[in-house]
Design a protein around this motif. Structure first.
Motif, PDB file in Angstrom:
ATOM      1  N   LYS A 192       0.956  -1.181  -0.133  1.00  0.00           N
ATOM      2  CA  LYS A 192      -0.098   0.123   0.101  1.00  0.00           C
ATOM      3  C   LYS A 192       0.769   1.352   0.189  1.00  0.00           C
ATOM      4  O   LYS A 192       0.622   2.230  -0.828  1.00  0.00           O
ATOM      5  CB  LYS A 192      -0.871   0.023   1.070  1.00  0.00           C
ATOM      6  N   ILE A 193       1.902   1.166   0.799  1.00  0.00           N
ATOM      7  CA  ILE A 193       2.956   2.491   0.975  1.00  0.00           C
ATOM      8  C   ILE A 193       3.472   2.731  -0.615  1.00  0.00           C
ATOM      9  O   ILE A 193       3.564   3.703  -1.171  1.00  0.00           O
ATOM     10  CB  ILE A 193       3.606   2.208   1.953  1.00  0.00           C
ATOM     11  N   CYS A 194       4.182   1.530  -0.916  1.00  0.00           N
ATOM     12  CA  CYS A 194       4.796   1.672  -2.240  1.00  0.00           C
ATOM     13  C   CYS A 194       4.144   1.908  -3.466  1.00  0.00           C
ATOM     14  O   CYS A 194       4.459   2.678  -4.080  1.00  0.00           O
ATOM     15  CB  CYS A 194       5.417   0.115  -2.489  1.00  0.00           C
ATOM     16  N   GLY A 371      -3.851  14.916   7.786  1.00  0.00           N
ATOM     17  CA  GLY A 371      -3.111  14.548   6.590  1.00  0.00           C
ATOM     18  C   GLY A 371      -3.195  15.229   5.319  1.00  0.00           C
ATOM     19  O   GLY A 371      -2.785  15.635   4.760  1.00  0.00           O
ATOM     20  N   LEU A 372      -4.769  15.551   5.339  1.00  0.00           N
ATOM     21  CA  LEU A 372      -5.151  16.480   3.951  1.00  0.00           C
ATOM     22  C   LEU A 372      -4.753  17.708   4.137  1.00  0.00           C
ATOM     23  O   LEU A 372      -4.625  18.510   3.365  1.00  0.00           O
ATOM     24  CB  LEU A 372      -6.574  16.467   4.071  1.00  0.00           C
ATOM     25  N   ARG A 373      -4.403  18.415   5.627  1.00  0.00           N
ATOM     26  CA  ARG A 373      -4.083  19.619   5.756  1.00  0.00           C
ATOM     27  C   ARG A 373      -2.649  19.593   5.553  1.00  0.00           C
ATOM     28  O   ARG A 373      -2.107  20.532   5.074  1.00  0.00           O
ATOM     29  CB  ARG A 373      -4.269  19.835   7.257  1.00  0.00           C
ATOM     30  N   THR A 374      -1.892  18.701   5.589  1.00  0.00           N
ATOM     31  CA  THR A 374      -0.549  18.403   5.326  1.00  0.00           C
ATOM     32  C   THR A 374      -0.205  18.640   3.709  1.00  0.00           C
ATOM     33  O   THR A 374       0.570  19.452   3.249  1.00  0.00           O
ATOM     34  CB  THR A 374       0.138  17.588   5.811  1.00  0.00           C
ATOM     35  N   LEU A 385       0.427  14.805  -3.261  1.00  0.00           N
ATOM     36  CA  LEU A 385      -0.310  13.675  -3.624  1.00  0.00           C
ATOM     37  C   LEU A 385      -0.017  12.398  -2.718  1.00  0.00           C
ATOM     38  O   LEU A 385      -0.966  11.838  -2.432  1.00  0.00           O
ATOM     39  CB  LEU A 385       0.101  13.206  -5.181  1.00  0.00           C
ATOM     40  N   ILE A 386       1.344  12.439  -2.243  1.00  0.00           N
ATOM     41  CA  ILE A 386       1.642  11.309  -1.144  1.00  0.00           C
ATOM     42  C   ILE A 386       0.775  11.689   0.061  1.00  0.00           C
ATOM     43  O   ILE A 386       0.300  10.692   0.597  1.00  0.00           O
ATOM     44  CB  ILE A 386       3.112  11.200  -0.952  1.00  0.00           C
ATOM     45  N   ALA A 387       0.902  12.642   0.502  1.00  0.00           N
ATOM     46  CA  ALA A 387      -0.039  13.011   1.739  1.00  0.00           C
ATOM     47  C   ALA A 387      -1.401  12.837   1.512  1.00  0.00           C
ATOM     48  O   ALA A 387      -2.008  12.187   2.422  1.00  0.00           O
ATOM     49  CB  ALA A 387       0.464  14.334   2.160  1.00  0.00           C
ATOM     50  N   THR A 388      -1.786  13.126   0.375  1.00  0.00           N
ATOM     51  CA  THR A 388      -3.269  12.930   0.210  1.00  0.00           C
ATOM     52  C   THR A 388      -3.435  11.221   0.171  1.00  0.00           C
ATOM     53  O   THR A 388      -4.635  10.973   0.756  1.00  0.00           O
ATOM     54  CB  THR A 388      -3.799  13.182  -1.074  1.00  0.00           C
ATOM     55  N   GLY A 389      -2.535  10.532  -0.569  1.00  0.00           N
ATOM     56  CA  GLY A 389      -2.919   9.091  -0.612  1.00  0.00           C
ATOM     57  C   GLY A 389      -2.687   8.364   0.683  1.00  0.00           C
ATOM     58  O   GLY A 389      -3.559   7.622   0.959  1.00  0.00           O
ATOM     59  N   LEU A 390      -1.743   8.713   1.455  1.00  0.00           N
ATOM     60  CA  LEU A 390      -1.670   8.267   3.048  1.00  0.00           C
ATOM     61  C   LEU A 390      -2.797   8.505   3.562  1.00  0.00           C
ATOM     62  O   LEU A 390      -3.237   7.607   4.489  1.00  0.00           O
ATOM     63  CB  LEU A 390      -0.349   8.695   3.486  1.00  0.00           C
ATOM     64  N   ALA A 391      -3.308   9.758   3.750  1.00  0.00           N
ATOM     65  CA  ALA A 391      -4.600  10.221   4.282  1.00  0.00           C
ATOM     66  C   ALA A 391      -5.750   9.287   3.993  1.00  0.00           C
ATOM     67  O   ALA A 391      -6.298   9.003   4.844  1.00  0.00           O
ATOM     68  CB  ALA A 391      -4.758  11.334   4.166  1.00  0.00           C
ATOM     69  N   MET A 392      -5.892   9.116   2.639  1.00  0.00           N
ATOM     70  CA  MET A 392      -6.958   8.644   2.283  1.00  0.00           C
ATOM     71  C   MET A 392      -7.128   7.151   2.263  1.00  0.00           C
ATOM     72  O   MET A 392      -8.022   6.175   2.446  1.00  0.00           O
ATOM     73  CB  MET A 392      -7.183   8.833   0.703  1.00  0.00           C
ATOM     74  N   SER A 393      -5.679   6.592   2.679  1.00  0.00           N
ATOM     75  CA  SER A 393      -5.737   5.182   2.866  1.00  0.00           C
ATOM     76  C   SER A 393      -6.146   4.754   4.193  1.00  0.00           C
ATOM     77  O   SER A 393      -6.859   3.582   4.507  1.00  0.00           O
ATOM     78  CB  SER A 393      -4.208   4.505   2.877  1.00  0.00           C
ATOM     79  N   ILE A 432       3.276   4.808   7.898  1.00  0.00           N
ATOM     80  CA  ILE A 432       2.546   5.966   7.080  1.00  0.00           C
ATOM     81  C   ILE A 432       2.414   7.107   8.193  1.00  0.00           C
ATOM     82  O   ILE A 432       2.792   8.369   7.478  1.00  0.00           O
ATOM     83  CB  ILE A 432       1.161   5.229   7.005  1.00  0.00           C
ATOM     84  N   ILE A 433       2.326   7.079   9.471  1.00  0.00           N
ATOM     85  CA  ILE A 433       2.440   8.134  10.195  1.00  0.00           C
ATOM     86  C   ILE A 433       3.573   8.821  10.161  1.00  0.00           C
ATOM     87  O   ILE A 433       3.795  10.179  10.187  1.00  0.00           O
ATOM     88  CB  ILE A 433       2.149   7.891  11.721  1.00  0.00           C
ATOM     89  N   ALA A 434       4.730   8.236  10.112  1.00  0.00           N
ATOM     90  CA  ALA A 434       6.183   8.815  10.060  1.00  0.00           C
ATOM     91  C   ALA A 434       6.281   9.593   8.870  1.00  0.00           C
ATOM     92  O   ALA A 434       6.844  10.680   8.631  1.00  0.00           O
ATOM     93  CB  ALA A 434       7.431   7.705  10.007  1.00  0.00           C
TER      94      ALA A 434
END
Length: 465
Positions: A192-194, A371-374, A385-393, A432-434
Motif C-alpha cells: 500500500k505504501i509503495c 493528513g489532508l491539511r499537510t 499527492l503522497i500526503a493525500t494518498g496516505l490520508a485517504m488510505s 505511514i504516520i512517519a
C-alpha cells in the motif's frame, strides 16, 4: 550617502512540540486508565502488568517524540498523539478479550491460550523502530520521486508474494499471508505504501495528459479513450488481487486509492464516473463468480440466517452496548469471532457504546484531516499527492472495516488501523504516520527569506538602466 532601509520582519512559526508532549501525556493517561479499569472490573484488582504496560507505551511515545523534536521540529503536533491513543486503546481491548477468553476456557475445562496483548506491545515497539528509521533516513520526501517506478515494482512484487507456492498461506479463506521463519506477514500492508509513492510520482508526470477532456456527457468532461490505459491497468490489478488472493478489502483499497489520487491530480469528475462503473462491474462479476465473495454478500444481506455468523454476533454485541455501552470489562466481546482482529470495532461498540465508537471515529477523522491539511500546506505536487494518498488510505480502510462491522457494506478482511491484533498492519501504519510527519515538517518549516535590497542599490540600478 543616505542610510539604506533594510529592516525585514520575519515571522517564525512555532514548532508546537510542547503541545504534542501534552497531548501524548493525555493519550497515555487515557490508555492506562482503560487498562486499569478493565483489570479492576474483570479481576477485581489492578493488573500486575499495569506498570509494564504504562512504561512500555510511555517510553515508546517519548522516543518518537524526541525523534520529532530533534529531526522534524515543525512536524504536525496532533498525528503522533492520535496514533499513540489508538494503539494504546487497542492493546487495552486486546487484553480485555484475553481475559474473557481465559475465563471461557477455564469454564470449559480447557487450557487458555497465551495472551495476545504482550505480542501486540512487541509489534508496537517494532512499529516505532520503523517510525524512527523513516524519520531519520528520509530527510526530504521529494527524493522518493526518483524511486517512482522502483516503488511500483516493489508494490507489485509484494502483492504477488502470497501466490508463491511454499511461501504464501491461506488463512480464513484469503491468500494474503506469507510464512517465513515460523512467522506470518501480510506484505500487502507495505505494498500500500509503495503503490502510493508510485501513484504520486506517475501522476505528477502524466497529470497534464490525463487532464485533457474528451467527449462531454451530461455536463461532465469525460477523459479521452486513449488515456484510459492507467485506470484500466489499476482495475485489472485490483481484480487480480480479488481473484487470486480472495482479498476483497485490499482490492477495493488499491483501486480506490488510485482513483481518488487520479481525481485529485486532474480535477476531472469523469474519472470518478468511469472508475465507479468499472468497480461496479468488477464487484458484480466477483459476486456471481467467486464463492467467497458471494458468501460475504449473502451474510451482509441476511446476517441472521447464519448461526454463529461473524456479522450476526458483532451486530448483537453492538446492540447490547446501546448508546453508552456496558462499560469496559462488563460486556462479552470474546463471544464474537475474531473479536481481537477483524471485529475489534464491534468489541469497542459493545463496551463503550455508540458514544465511544463515535469518539474513536473522531480520532481517526483527526488523523485524516491533519493528513489532508499537510497535503494543502505542502509546496510540491509530489508531496501533496503522497500526503493525500496516505490520508485517504486511512479513510478508505476505516470506512471499509467500520462499514462492514456495522452492516453498512459487506465485511472485508481489512484490519482496523492501530487497533486490530496483527503485527504487519500495525508496523505499516506507524510507517505511514512517519511519512505524514516528515511531509508536514517540510510543509510547515519556514522558508529562508531572500536577502533585503537597500534603497541605494535600487537607485544605482535605476541610474544604470
Amino acid at each position: 550617502m543616505s542610510i539604506a532601509s533594510t529592516s525585514v520582519i520575519q515571522i517564525i512559526p512555532r514548532t508546537r512540540r510542547g503541545v504534542e508532549l501534552l497531548l501524548l501525556v493525555i493519550a497515555i493517561a487515557v490508555s492506562v486508565a482503560a487498562y486499569v479499569n478493565i483489570g479492576v472490573t474483570v479481576q477485581n484488582a489492578v493488573p500486575a502488568s499495569t506498570g509494564y504496560y504504562a512504561a512500555g507505551i510511555g517510553l515508546l511515545a517519548l522516543i518518537a517524540h524526541l525523534a520529532l523534536r530533534y529531526r522534524a521540529p515543525y512536524a504536525d503536533p496532533v498525528l503522533l498523539p492520535c496514533a499513540v491513543l489508538l494503539n494504546g486503546l487497542g492493546v487495552a481491548m486486546i487484553h480485555r478479550i484475553d481475559l474473557g477468553l481465559a475465563i471461557v476456557a477455564e469454564a470449559r475445562g480447557k487450557v487458555p491460550k497465551g495472551p495476545a496483548a504482550p505480542q501486540q506491545i512487541t509489534w508496537t515497539a517494532v512499529g516505532v523502530v520503523l517510525f524512527l528509521v523513516v524519520i531519520l533516513v528520509i530527510r526530504d520526501h521529494r527524493r522518493l520521486q526518483a524511486l517512482t517506478y522502483t516503488a511500483g515494482l516493489a508494490g507489485l512484487l509484494l502483492l504477488v508474494l502470497p501466490l508463491i507456492p511454499g511461501l504464501g498461506v491461506n488463512l480464513n479463506g484469503a491468500r494474503i499471508w506469507i510464512r517465513l521463519a515460523g512467522m506470518s506477514f501480510q506484505p500487502g500492508e507495505f505494498a500500500k505504501i509503495c503503490l502510493v509513492v508510485f501513484f504520486a510520482g506517475y501522476l505528477v508526470v502524466k497529470r497534464d495528459v490525463l487532464t485533457l477532456a474528451g467527449h462531454r456527457f451530461l455536463g461532465l468532461d469525460l477523459p479521452r479513450a486513449r488515456d484510459l490505459g492507467p485506470i484500466g491497468i489499476a482495475w485489472v490489478v485490483s481484480l487480480g488481487v480479488l481473484v487470486f488472493e480472495s482479498d476483497l478489502g485490499s482490492s477495493l483499497l488499491f483501486f480506490g486509492l488510485f482513483l481518488f489520487l487520479l481525481y485529485v491530480s486532474t480535477e476531472r469528475a469523469g474519472w470518478l464516473i468511469i472508475g465507479g462503473l468499472l468497480f461496479a462491474g468488477g464487484a458484480f462479476f466477483a459476486y456471481t463468480t467467486f464463492g467467497h465473495v458471494h458468501r460475504r454478500v449473502t451474510d451482509w444481506l441476511d446476517p441472521w440466517a447464519i448461526d454463529g455468523g461473524q456479522v450476526k454476533l458483532g451486530l448483537m454485541g453492538q446492540s447490547w452496548g446501546g448508546i453508552l455501552g456496558r462499560g469496559l470489562g462488563q460486556g462479552h466481546p470474546e463471544a464474537t469471532l475474531y473479536a481481537q482482529s477483524d471485529m475489534i470495532i464491534s468489541s469497542f461498540a459493545e463496551e463503550l457504546g455508540l458514544t465511544g465508537l463515535i469518539a474513536i471515529l473522531l480520532v481517526y477523522t483527526l488523523i485524516i484531516e491533519r493528513g489532508l491539511r499537510t497535503a494543502l500546506g505542502c509546496r510540491d505536487i509530489f508531496g501533496k499527492l503522497i500526503a493525500t494518498g496516505l490520508a485517504m488510505s486511512f479513510a478508505l480502510q476505516v470506512f471499509v472495516i467500520v462499514g462492514g462491522v456495522t452492516g453498512l457494506i459487506p465485511l472485508t478482511g481489512l484490519a482496523t488501523p492501530f487497533m486490530a491484533l496483527g503485527g504487519t498492519s500495525l508496523v505499516a501504519n506507524w510507517a505511514i504516520i512517519a511519512l505524514l510527519l516528515r511531509i508536514s515538517d517540510q510543509a510547515r518549516r519556514p522558508q529562508t527569506p531572500a536577502a533585503p535590497v537597500s534603497d541605494d542599490t535600487i537607485a544605482m540600478a535605476v541610474q544604470k538602466a
